[in-house]
Enzyme design. Sequence first.
Site, mmCIF file in Angstrom:
data_model
loop_
_atom_site.group_PDB
_atom_site.id
_atom_site.type_symbol
_atom_site.label_atom_id
_atom_site.label_comp_id
_atom_site.label_asym_id
_atom_site.label_seq_id
_atom_site.Cartn_x
_atom_site.Cartn_y
_atom_site.Cartn_z
ATOM 1 N N ASP A 11 57.690 -39.037 24.234
ATOM 2 C CA ASP A 11 58.020 -38.532 25.567
ATOM 3 C C ASP A 11 59.320 -39.084 26.147
ATOM 4 O O ASP A 11 59.736 -38.660 27.231
ATOM 5 C CB ASP A 11 56.864 -38.814 26.536
ATOM 6 C CG ASP A 11 55.661 -37.949 26.245
ATOM 7 O OD1 ASP A 11 55.876 -36.781 25.857
ATOM 8 O OD2 ASP A 11 54.522 -38.420 26.386
ATOM 9 N N ASP A 23 54.765 -29.688 22.809
ATOM 10 C CA ASP A 23 55.611 -30.274 23.865
ATOM 11 C C ASP A 23 56.811 -31.028 23.285
ATOM 12 O O ASP A 23 57.828 -31.210 23.950
ATOM 13 C CB ASP A 23 54.807 -31.262 24.727
ATOM 14 C CG ASP A 23 53.386 -30.848 25.002
ATOM 15 O OD1 ASP A 23 52.805 -30.125 24.177
ATOM 16 O OD2 ASP A 23 52.837 -31.267 26.023
HETATM 17 N N1 GLY Z 1 53.070 -33.112 27.853
HETATM 18 C C1 GLY Z 1 51.830 -32.863 28.411
HETATM 19 C C2 GLY Z 1 51.656 -31.595 29.163
HETATM 20 O O1 GLY Z 1 52.389 -30.633 29.147
HETATM 21 O O2 GLY Z 1 50.654 -31.552 29.819
#
Ligand code: GLY
Length: 405
Positions: A121, A186
């Site tokens: 992330d 993601d």
């Molecule tokens: N990265 C987590 C979401 O989109 O909830």
Amino acid sequence: MKKYNLPFVFGFLFLCIQCQSKKNHTQESKTEVITRVFEVAEDQFSYLISKIDTISPLLQPRSLNKDGSYRMAYKQDWTSGFFPGSLWFLFEYTQNEKWKTYANRYTMALDSAQFVKWNHDVGFMIQNSFGQGYRLTGNKTYKKAVVDAANSLSTRYRPVAKIIQSWDTDAPWIQGKDLDMPVIIDNMMNLNLLYQATKHSSDTTFANIATSHAGTTIKNQYRSDFSCYHIVDYDHITGLVRKKVNFQGYADESSWARGQAWSLYGYTEVYRETKNVLFLEQAKKIAQFIMQHPKIPNDHIPFWDYDAESTEEIPRDASAAAIVASALLELQEFDPGNKSKYLSYTETILRTLASDIYFAKKGDNGGFLLKHSVGNFHENNENDAPLNYADYYFLEALLRWKNSN
Ligand code: GLY
């Protein structure tokens, strides 16, 4: 002296006033919508900052709890970069130094997040904060943070499978879930950081990793209709796919709305950076899947999962809509044949999000902009709530809309 018909004059004036006050948002021009939203955003974020200042200057506002209290993000939370990013967008639109000062302050509060190596992330956290700051100011400290973050993210590249591993297997939320080397869709959103870092450092390793991940993801994460799985799990020894599942969506074979939005946004960015037509075709097919989906409502704000079934009303996800709008506004530049379709679809989303149903009134919604997003449905976590990333992509989309024609 000329005689006026007073009842007629007063009646006419009354009607004019009524008309003006009832002028609903659907009659606004594009410029009026954008101006109104940014004006309210200035008030909302001033209010929000005044509230969170008393909590901690090191935490970022993420959402509201059911009781109205703030849900704050610590610096290693995947959402920590969005509030600083939204402040950069406010600065970009208003050119008011006040917003630059706040944006810098909340960006710098993330400092050590650039060294996060235990999950993917760091792209979300650093590119949307330091990266946006660098784009708008050229500040070399921000640029260094982007390159440092790319170094951190690159440690997660696994050549055996040609992917960036999203989560370490000891991450608390996947305990007992039988995952070996998971990649979530993601992750496509973290690739832009790598491409920007290559430009900042001339080290092509970052961009090569990003392109390799994007190529593998095309092969393994999609169904034949170009919808995607949330998670593909790889074997860390052989690099082969172990399984395809959907933790955040309704079911393994369903289409989680925000996942589809990340996928569209990610491939549009990868095409922008590589100009490889394979990625453009992927983005176009994903856009088609989203825009032509039979369960997309007329206002184009998707249900939290396209295939969700329920005996109760199924919640919509404003965050997914905002991400799709912003992505389509970039894609329209690369796909002139479908430009008018993308623009019209986007306009519907943005006008809906800017309407009273989704857009908070001054002083409401804790100072966040959009209502009605879904964070994690299964965990009953941030359901029908404001989310800092919904606001971020909404503002980005409005800026892109302003510059589109
Ligand atoms: N990265 C987590 C979401 O989109 O909830």
